[in-house]
Design a protein around this motif. Structure first.
Motif, short mmCIF file in Angstrom:
data_model
loop_
_atom_site.label_atom_id
_atom_site.label_comp_id
_atom_site.label_asym_id
_atom_site.label_seq_id
_atom_site.Cartn_x
_atom_site.Cartn_y
_atom_site.Cartn_z
N ASN A 23 1.00 -1.26 0.05
CA ASN A 23 0.07 -0.26 -0.04
C ASN A 23 0.96 1.25 0.07
N VAL A 24 0.85 1.90 -1.14
CA VAL A 24 1.55 2.98 -1.28
C VAL A 24 0.97 4.38 -1.38
N PRO A 25 1.21 5.60 -1.01
CA PRO A 25 0.52 6.87 -1.02
C PRO A 25 0.62 7.03 -2.69
N ARG A 26 -0.48 7.81 -3.18
CA ARG A 26 -0.66 8.11 -4.45
C ARG A 26 -0.95 9.68 -4.60
N ASP A 27 -0.53 10.14 -5.66
CA ASP A 27 -1.06 11.76 -5.86
C ASP A 27 -2.40 11.70 -6.53
N GLY A 28 -2.70 13.07 -6.76
CA GLY A 28 -4.20 13.12 -7.27
C GLY A 28 -4.27 12.48 -8.65
N ASP A 29 -3.20 11.97 -9.41
CA ASP A 29 -3.43 11.50 -10.80
C ASP A 29 -3.16 10.04 -10.85
N GLY A 30 -3.07 9.42 -9.39
CA GLY A 30 -2.87 8.08 -9.20
C GLY A 30 -1.35 7.49 -9.41
N ARG A 31 -0.61 8.50 -9.45
CA ARG A 31 0.86 8.37 -9.45
C ARG A 31 1.44 7.95 -8.04
N ILE A 32 2.25 6.81 -7.97
CA ILE A 32 2.95 6.40 -6.44
C ILE A 32 3.67 7.81 -6.21
#
Length: 79
Positions: A23-32
């Motif tokens: 489980n990794v954080p993603r930005d608003g565009d869904g990128r890690i």
């Protein structure tokens, strides 16, 4: 309590099931935005492979609802 470590087990010719917390954080565009957990899993995977294990890595994204698979729950955007 003593735990067996992967390095303590003879994996030659064995199937090795690794459940990794990816489980990794993603930005608003869904990128890690932080791949620390993914990078931390690599040494164990490589170790098992180099010692002759057949490795299968599994994970999940977020907290899926039991019995309901949605596109948002898949790892597909990260591949």
């Amino acid at each position: 309590m003593d735990f067996l470590r992967l390095s303590d087990v003879d994996v030659q010719g064995q199937r090795v099931f690794i459940r990794a917390d990816l489980n990794v954080p993603r930005d608003g565009d869904g990128r890690i935005s932080d791949d620390t957990r993914i990078r931390a899993s690599i040494p164990g995977i490589r170790d098992a492979l180099s010692r002759g294990g057949a490795v299968m890595v599994t994970s999940h994204l977020g907290r899926p609802v039991e019995g309901q698979l949605t596109e948002a729950d898949t790892k597909r955007p990260h591949v």
